[in-house]
Structures are given as C-alpha cells and as structure tokens.
Design an enzyme around this catalytic site. Sequence first.
Site, PDB file in Angstrom:
ATOM      1  N   ARG A 103       0.852  -1.373  -0.103  1.00 50.74           N
ATOM      2  CA  ARG A 103      -0.091   0.056  -0.181  1.00 50.74           C
ATOM      3  C   ARG A 103       0.873   1.005   0.038  1.00 50.74           C
ATOM      4  O   ARG A 103       1.611   1.574   1.163  1.00 50.74           O
ATOM      5  CB  ARG A 103      -0.984  -0.029   1.214  1.00 50.74           C
ATOM      6  CG  ARG A 103      -1.715   1.570   1.288  1.00 50.74           C
ATOM      7  CD  ARG A 103      -2.791   1.381   2.556  1.00 50.74           C
ATOM      8  NE  ARG A 103      -3.856   0.687   1.967  1.00 50.74           N
ATOM      9  CZ  ARG A 103      -5.251   0.956   2.551  1.00 50.74           C
ATOM     10  NH1 ARG A 103      -5.190   1.885   3.451  1.00 50.74           N
ATOM     11  NH2 ARG A 103      -6.009   0.468   1.954  1.00 50.74           N
ATOM     12  N   HIS A 130      -7.360   0.735  -6.311  1.00 49.54           N
ATOM     13  CA  HIS A 130      -7.788  -0.253  -5.206  1.00 49.54           C
ATOM     14  C   HIS A 130      -8.546  -1.410  -5.511  1.00 49.54           C
ATOM     15  O   HIS A 130      -9.657  -1.557  -5.158  1.00 49.54           O
ATOM     16  CB  HIS A 130      -8.467   0.772  -4.255  1.00 49.54           C
ATOM     17  CG  HIS A 130      -8.600   0.386  -2.733  1.00 49.54           C
ATOM     18  ND1 HIS A 130      -7.805  -0.847  -2.322  1.00 49.54           N
ATOM     19  CD2 HIS A 130      -9.256   0.848  -1.815  1.00 49.54           C
ATOM     20  CE1 HIS A 130      -8.159  -1.084  -0.973  1.00 49.54           C
ATOM     21  NE2 HIS A 130      -8.830   0.000  -0.506  1.00 49.54           N
ATOM     22  N   GLN A 133     -10.565  -3.742  -3.039  1.00 50.06           N
ATOM     23  CA  GLN A 133     -11.647  -2.948  -2.456  1.00 50.06           C
ATOM     24  C   GLN A 133     -12.759  -3.330  -3.411  1.00 50.06           C
ATOM     25  O   GLN A 133     -13.936  -3.818  -2.894  1.00 50.06           O
ATOM     26  CB  GLN A 133     -11.527  -1.583  -2.287  1.00 50.06           C
ATOM     27  CG  GLN A 133     -12.601  -0.855  -1.980  1.00 50.06           C
ATOM     28  CD  GLN A 133     -13.097  -1.165  -0.565  1.00 50.06           C
ATOM     29  OE1 GLN A 133     -12.228  -0.900   0.315  1.00 50.06           O
ATOM     30  NE2 GLN A 133     -14.420  -1.432  -0.257  1.00 50.06           N
ATOM     31  N   ASP A 220     -17.374   7.567  -1.219  1.00 52.06           N
ATOM     32  CA  ASP A 220     -15.721   7.527  -0.766  1.00 52.06           C
ATOM     33  C   ASP A 220     -15.591   9.049  -0.092  1.00 52.06           C
ATOM     34  O   ASP A 220     -16.058   9.917  -0.819  1.00 52.06           O
ATOM     35  CB  ASP A 220     -14.864   6.852  -1.683  1.00 52.06           C
ATOM     36  CG  ASP A 220     -13.261   6.824  -0.869  1.00 52.06           C
ATOM     37  OD1 ASP A 220     -13.161   6.818   0.241  1.00 52.06           O
ATOM     38  OD2 ASP A 220     -12.609   6.727  -1.670  1.00 52.06           O
ATOM     39  N   CYS A 260     -16.599   2.277   0.994  1.00 54.33           N
ATOM     40  CA  CYS A 260     -15.426   1.614   1.200  1.00 54.33           C
ATOM     41  C   CYS A 260     -14.703   1.749   2.679  1.00 54.33           C
ATOM     42  O   CYS A 260     -14.146   0.836   3.233  1.00 54.33           O
ATOM     43  CB  CYS A 260     -14.355   1.872   0.255  1.00 54.33           C
ATOM     44  SG  CYS A 260     -13.773   3.652   0.247  1.00 54.33           S
ATOM     45  N   ARG A 288     -13.934  -8.068   2.596  1.00 53.81           N
ATOM     46  CA  ARG A 288     -12.752  -7.992   2.079  1.00 53.81           C
ATOM     47  C   ARG A 288     -11.910  -9.153   2.650  1.00 53.81           C
ATOM     48  O   ARG A 288     -10.892  -9.712   1.831  1.00 53.81           O
ATOM     49  CB  ARG A 288     -11.987  -6.643   2.989  1.00 53.81           C
ATOM     50  CG  ARG A 288     -12.857  -5.189   2.651  1.00 53.81           C
ATOM     51  CD  ARG A 288     -12.322  -4.914   1.200  1.00 53.81           C
ATOM     52  NE  ARG A 288     -10.958  -4.959   0.794  1.00 53.81           N
ATOM     53  CZ  ARG A 288     -10.335  -3.848   1.439  1.00 53.81           C
ATOM     54  NH1 ARG A 288     -10.477  -2.846   1.924  1.00 53.81           N
ATOM     55  NH2 ARG A 288      -8.600  -3.910   1.093  1.00 53.81           N
TER      56      ARG A 288
HETATM   57  N1   CP Z   1     -11.330   0.434   2.628  1.00 48.44           N
HETATM   58  C1   CP Z   1     -10.131   0.218   2.994  1.00 48.44           C
HETATM   59  O1   CP Z   1      -9.419   0.242   2.269  1.00 48.44           O
HETATM   60  O2   CP Z   1      -9.949   0.636   4.361  1.00 48.44           O
HETATM   61  P1   CP Z   1      -8.343   0.954   5.182  1.00 48.44           P
HETATM   62  O3   CP Z   1      -7.930   1.995   4.776  1.00 48.44           O
HETATM   63  O4   CP Z   1      -8.799   0.753   6.672  1.00 48.44           O
HETATM   64  O5   CP Z   1      -7.417  -0.344   4.798  1.00 48.44           O
HETATM   65  N1  NVA Z   2      -9.869   6.997  -1.504  1.00 45.31           N
HETATM   66  C1  NVA Z   2      -9.409   6.466  -0.179  1.00 45.31           C
HETATM   67  C2  NVA Z   2      -9.525   5.083  -0.128  1.00 45.31           C
HETATM   68  C3  NVA Z   2      -9.379   4.652   1.444  1.00 45.31           C
HETATM   69  C4  NVA Z   2      -9.931   3.178   1.673  1.00 45.31           C
HETATM   70  C5  NVA Z   2      -8.212   7.080   0.169  1.00 45.31           C
HETATM   71  O1  NVA Z   2      -7.172   6.769  -0.644  1.00 45.31           O
HETATM   72  O2  NVA Z   2      -7.564   7.466   1.160  1.00 45.31           O
END
Ligand code: CP
Ligand code: NVA
Length: 300
Positions: A103, A130, A133, A220, A260, A288
């Site tokens: 990540r 992502h 997700q 989101d 999400c 997930r």
């Molecule tokens: N939705 C999601 O990816 O959550 P986190 O940022 O908590 O991993």
């Molecule tokens: N768009 C958000 C998603 C978090 C799971 C971010 O990138 O912070």
Amino acid sequence: MKKDLLSIYDLEKAAFGEIFERAKSLKKMLTYGEHHTPLRGKTLGMIFEKSSTRTRLSFEVGMHQLGGTAIFLSKRDIQLGRGETVADTASIMSRYLDGILLRTFSQELVDEFARHATVPVINGLTDLLHPCQILGDLFTIIEKKGEYDGLKIAYIGDGNNVANSWINAAARLPFQFTLACPAGYDPDEAILERGMKEGNVNLYRNPSDAAKDADVIYTDVWASMGQEDEHEERVEVFKDYQVNGALVSYAKDDAIVMHCLPAHRGEEITDEVIDSPRSVVVDQAENRLHVQKAIMEMLM
Ligand code: CP
Ligand code: NVA
C-alpha cells in the site's frame, strides 16, 4: 509464471467468477468453523506507506486463517524508506516471502516492484487504484442483489483510486457505472476513456443524474490519504455531492448504499444514510476478508 494483482483491468473475465465462488466457499467454511489451511508454511509480507484498518487486518487475519503468517512492514522502518532501490527490495524480499502486499502512493512503484519480484504482488491501494476493495464490493453486491449483471452502480464524489478501480471493473463486467463528480475532480483520463469505450460508463456533473434509478449508491471520502492539505477546499467543492436522504431518494426503492470506509460522516455521507437499513458498509468491510483469502489462495 507468477501472477500478480495490480489492477482489476488485468483480470480475465473468468477470474472474477472464480474469485467470487471461492470467496463464497471460504466464507461458508469459516461460518461452520471448518479449518482450511492451504497456505501452511507460507508468509505474506505487507508493506504499508499509508494508514489502514481494514486492508491490514483482513490480509493479516486472512493469512492466519489460511494457515500462513503475515508480516507487517512499515515503509518507514525498512530500507526502502531510506533509498534502497525498489528492484533490490523486491528481489531480496522474494527470497524470504511467498507473496507481497503493497500500500503506497505511486502505482508505478507497485508495478516496478512486481516486475522485480519473483513472488505474487498484490496492490493494497495506490493513489491510482484500489483493486481488492472493488473485488470485495462486487462480492457484496452479489450477496445482496444476486448478481451484478445489468445493475446500475452510481458513484457520487471524487474521481479517486476507488472510482478508477470501479471504472476498470465496468470495462470488464456487464454492469452500468455512472459517476458524478465536480469538474476538475474527474477519474484518471486514460482509465475513464477506456472504461467508456469498453464498458457502460457515464460521467455526470449532477449527482441526481447519476443516482437516478440506481441499484447501488456508492461514495468515498472527498480527500484521500495524501490530500489532507486540500481537505478544507475539497469540502467546499464537493458540498453538493453528499450522499444524503434526498440524493438516495433518486435511486430505486431497494437500492443499497456502499462506502469503502473510512467515512467522514457529515461530509460525503450523512449519519442518517450510513446508519440506515439500506447501508451495507459493515458487511462490505467484512467481505474484504473472504475475497482476499480467495485471492491469496489463488495467487500463492
Ligand atoms: N477500505 C479500506 O481500504 O480501508 P483501510 O484504509 O482501513 O484499509
Ligand atoms: N480514497 C481513499 C480510500 C481509502 C480506503 C483513500 O485513498 O484514502
């Protein structure tokens, strides 16, 4: 040859069905307390440069349930954060690990990492995409609606990583995807263009146009990780893009609401909507786990 999961767009159509069928079986096994440990003796490395609750926990717990081990590696604490090259890190880590989850900010870094790793690499979120997700979300839609074929999925808000991965899914699968965002906050141009050409994807400026007769309303955060400095400005730009009772009333009577998470309650979604019976956000987060277990089982 090893397989990675870097983008939903890379998945063959048949792979979606395989992942969802497998996730359904794994979820059932877990419900019945059956142990299923095909990844005994295997280790997943998880490199995080951004915060996470769901992704970290679902991969770590998922790996444990499959009989393997997961190691959390903050990018700050490994030599990658001090300038060791992506190529060196990827090839060395491949000698210890059986899979690597990343990540980070840059999709190019994940792609480069995957080119040099000799074990499967999974994209756990970048600024661009992502994929895990949206695979979890599609599985949730199947559970709630029976299928995604022919449904109208409306995304209201920022054209961010989550929106881009939705468009990639729409380019591969037969559902309608409508997106409403303010000018200047569109999804990635190339992804959008390809999605419109290969899938049923439409972009609107007016949220109610996108939400009209939708089966799923999705949103989101307005400021993603890394955009904290723009938060105040974005709250102003996006104020008409809130998923509230009035907007949801444009959707079908049996429409579900998805997010999400994490949510900024009172910004992109109201308490009234996220806590309503239409909201499936908790099941969505749980799924997930099941979907990523299916992914790890298939790749590792
Ligand atoms: N939705 C999601 O990816 O959550 P986190 O940022 O908590 O991993
Ligand atoms: N768009 C958000 C998603 C978090 C799971 C971010 O990138 O912070």
